[in-house]
Scaffold this motif. Structure first.
Motif, short mmCIF file in Angstrom:
data_model
loop_
_atom_site.label_atom_id
_atom_site.label_comp_id
_atom_site.label_asym_id
_atom_site.label_seq_id
_atom_site.Cartn_x
_atom_site.Cartn_y
_atom_site.Cartn_z
N THR A 105 50.30 51.45 49.11
CA THR A 105 49.00 50.84 48.83
C THR A 105 49.14 49.99 47.57
OG1 THR A 105 47.84 52.70 49.81
CG2 THR A 105 46.56 51.26 48.38
N LEU A 106 48.82 48.72 47.70
CA LEU A 106 48.96 47.74 46.63
C LEU A 106 47.56 47.18 46.33
CD1 LEU A 106 51.11 46.20 44.94
CD2 LEU A 106 51.20 44.55 46.80
N SER A 107 47.15 47.26 45.06
CA SER A 107 45.82 46.79 44.66
C SER A 107 45.96 45.75 43.56
CB SER A 107 44.96 47.95 44.15
OG SER A 107 44.84 48.95 45.13
N TYR A 108 45.30 44.60 43.76
CA TYR A 108 45.25 43.53 42.77
C TYR A 108 43.83 43.44 42.22
CZ TYR A 108 49.75 41.44 44.13
OH TYR A 108 51.07 41.19 44.35
N TYR A 109 43.72 43.33 40.90
CA TYR A 109 42.42 43.14 40.24
C TYR A 109 42.49 41.84 39.45
CZ TYR A 109 42.00 48.03 41.49
OH TYR A 109 41.96 49.20 42.20
N TYR A 110 41.50 40.99 39.61
CA TYR A 110 41.55 39.65 39.03
C TYR A 110 40.14 39.17 38.71
CZ TYR A 110 41.11 39.26 44.11
OH TYR A 110 40.75 39.46 45.41
N GLN A 111 40.08 38.05 38.00
CA GLN A 111 38.79 37.45 37.63
C GLN A 111 38.82 35.97 37.97
OE1 GLN A 111 39.16 38.71 33.59
NE2 GLN A 111 39.84 36.72 32.86
N LEU A 112 37.64 35.43 38.20
CA LEU A 112 37.52 34.01 38.51
C LEU A 112 37.85 33.19 37.26
CD1 LEU A 112 36.62 31.84 40.56
CD2 LEU A 112 34.30 32.09 39.64
N ASN A 113 38.65 32.17 37.45
CA ASN A 113 38.99 31.26 36.35
C ASN A 113 37.79 30.34 36.11
OD1 ASN A 113 40.08 29.48 34.54
ND2 ASN A 113 41.80 28.87 35.83
N ASP A 114 37.21 30.43 34.93
CA ASP A 114 36.03 29.62 34.60
C ASP A 114 36.37 28.16 34.34
OD1 ASP A 114 34.36 31.80 34.81
OD2 ASP A 114 34.56 32.33 32.69
N GLU A 115 37.64 27.87 34.11
CA GLU A 115 38.05 26.50 33.80
C GLU A 115 39.22 26.08 34.70
OE1 GLU A 115 38.91 26.34 29.63
OE2 GLU A 115 37.01 27.31 29.12
N PRO A 116 38.99 25.96 36.01
CA PRO A 116 40.10 25.55 36.89
C PRO A 116 40.52 24.11 36.60
CG PRO A 116 38.05 25.56 38.12
CD PRO A 116 37.73 26.10 36.74
N GLU A 117 41.81 23.85 36.85
CA GLU A 117 42.33 22.50 36.61
C GLU A 117 41.80 21.51 37.64
OE1 GLU A 117 46.56 22.53 36.23
OE2 GLU A 117 46.53 24.17 34.80
N GLU A 118 41.47 21.99 38.81
CA GLU A 118 40.93 21.15 39.87
C GLU A 118 39.59 21.73 40.30
OE1 GLU A 118 43.87 20.96 42.93
OE2 GLU A 118 45.46 20.45 41.53
N ASP A 119 39.00 21.17 41.32
CA ASP A 119 37.73 21.68 41.81
C ASP A 119 37.88 22.90 42.71
OD1 ASP A 119 36.35 19.74 40.43
OD2 ASP A 119 36.26 18.35 42.13
N VAL A 120 39.11 23.35 42.89
CA VAL A 120 39.37 24.51 43.74
C VAL A 120 39.31 25.76 42.87
CG1 VAL A 120 41.09 25.60 45.23
CG2 VAL A 120 40.88 23.11 45.18
N PRO A 121 38.54 26.77 43.28
CA PRO A 121 38.49 27.99 42.46
C PRO A 121 39.85 28.67 42.41
CG PRO A 121 37.22 28.26 44.49
CD PRO A 121 37.72 26.86 44.46
N THR A 122 40.19 29.18 41.25
CA THR A 122 41.43 29.95 41.08
C THR A 122 41.08 31.27 40.40
OG1 THR A 122 41.91 28.87 38.97
CG2 THR A 122 42.92 27.92 40.94
N TYR A 123 42.01 32.19 40.50
CA TYR A 123 41.78 33.53 39.98
C TYR A 123 42.89 33.92 39.01
CZ TYR A 123 38.36 33.54 43.65
OH TYR A 123 37.30 33.20 44.43
N LEU A 124 42.53 34.75 38.05
CA LEU A 124 43.45 35.18 37.01
C LEU A 124 43.71 36.68 37.17
CD1 LEU A 124 41.64 33.33 34.07
CD2 LEU A 124 43.60 32.51 35.40
#
Length: 195
Positions: free
Chosen positions: A84-103
Motif C-alpha cells: 500500500t503506497l500513499s502520497y500526500y500533497y498540496q496544490l501549488n498556488d503558483e504554477p508556472e503555467e495555467d495547468v494545476p500542479t501539486y507539491l
C-alpha cells in the motif's frame, strides 16, 4: 594494521599539536548531531503527519489531496506481496503555467516480503522536491520475536547528514536516496504530467 595506526596518528597529529587546523580536525572527529536541523525536520514531520491524518479523516472531498494505491504481486521465492503506497500533497498556488500542479510532502509505504512486514515514511520539502527525512521500520530475522529494526535518515539539500538506527537496523544510504528519487519520479509522472 600498522598502516591504520600510522594513518590515524598522522590524522590526529595536528590536533594533538594544537593550532587552528588541529582544532578543526578534532571538531570534525567529534561532530555531533545537527540539532537545529533535526529539530526543524521533526517539526515539519509533525505538521505533515497532522495534515495527512486530516486528509484521511475529513468527510468532504474539498481539499482532499492524497492518493492511495494497493498493489498485489508475487515475488519469486517469497510468495504473494501486498503493498500500500500513499502520497500526500498540496496544490501549488503558483504554477508556472495555467495547468494545476501539486507539491509532494509525504509518502507512506507498507508491504510484506514473505512473512516479514515493512513500513516506510518519506518526508519531502514541497518547495524544493528534496527529501528531508526517511523512517524505516521492518521485521528482521536477526531480531527476537516482537522486535523490529528501525532506521531514521535526516537530510539537508537532498544529502543524508544524520542517521540513527536501533541494533537491528541496517544502514544503506544509496538505497534510501534511490527510493526517494523513484517515489518523487512516480509522483511527478502520475500527478504533474500534462497528457
Amino acid at each position: 594494521m600498522r598502516n591504520l595506526i600510522l594513518l590515524t596518528a598522522l590524522y590526529l597529529l595536528p590536533a594533538l599539536a594544537g593550532g587552528e587546523w588541529g582544532e578543526a580536525v578534532l571538531l570534525r572527529a567529534q561532530q555531533a548531531a545537527p540539532e537545529a536541523l533535526i529539530k526543524n525536520i521533526r517539526a515539519r514531520y509533525a505538521e505533515a503527519m497532522s495534515n495527512a491524518n486530516q486528509q484521511l479523516a475529513g468527510e468532504s472531498m474539498e481539499g482532499k489531496n492524497y492518493s492511495q494505491s494497493t498493489f498485489h504481486y508475487v515475488i519469486p521465492g517469497c510468495g504473494p506481496t501486498t503493498e500500500t503506497l500513499s502520497y500526500y500533497y498540496q496544490l501549488n498556488d503558483e504554477p508556472e503555467e495555467d495547468v494545476p500542479t501539486y507539491l509532494l510532502y509525504l509518502v507512506t509505504r507498507k508491504y510484506n516480503v514473505a512473512a516479514l512486514q515493512f513500513y516506510e515514511e518519506y518526508l519531502f520539502d514541497p518547495e524544493t522536491d528534496k527529501p528531508l527525512f526517511v523512517y524505516y521500520k521492518y521485521d528482521n530475522y536477526d531480531a527476537p520475536e516482537g522486535a523490529a529494526a528501525e532506521e531514521r535518515y535526516y537530510m539537508d539539500d537532498g544529502k543524508i547528514v544524520w542517521h540513527t538506527a536501533n541494533e537491528y537496523g541496517d544502514r544503506n544510504d544509496a538505497a534510501v536516496l534511490r527510493a526517494c528519487h523513484r517515489l518523487m519520479q512516480a509522483f511527478s509522472y502520475l500527478l504533474n504530467s500534462s497528457f
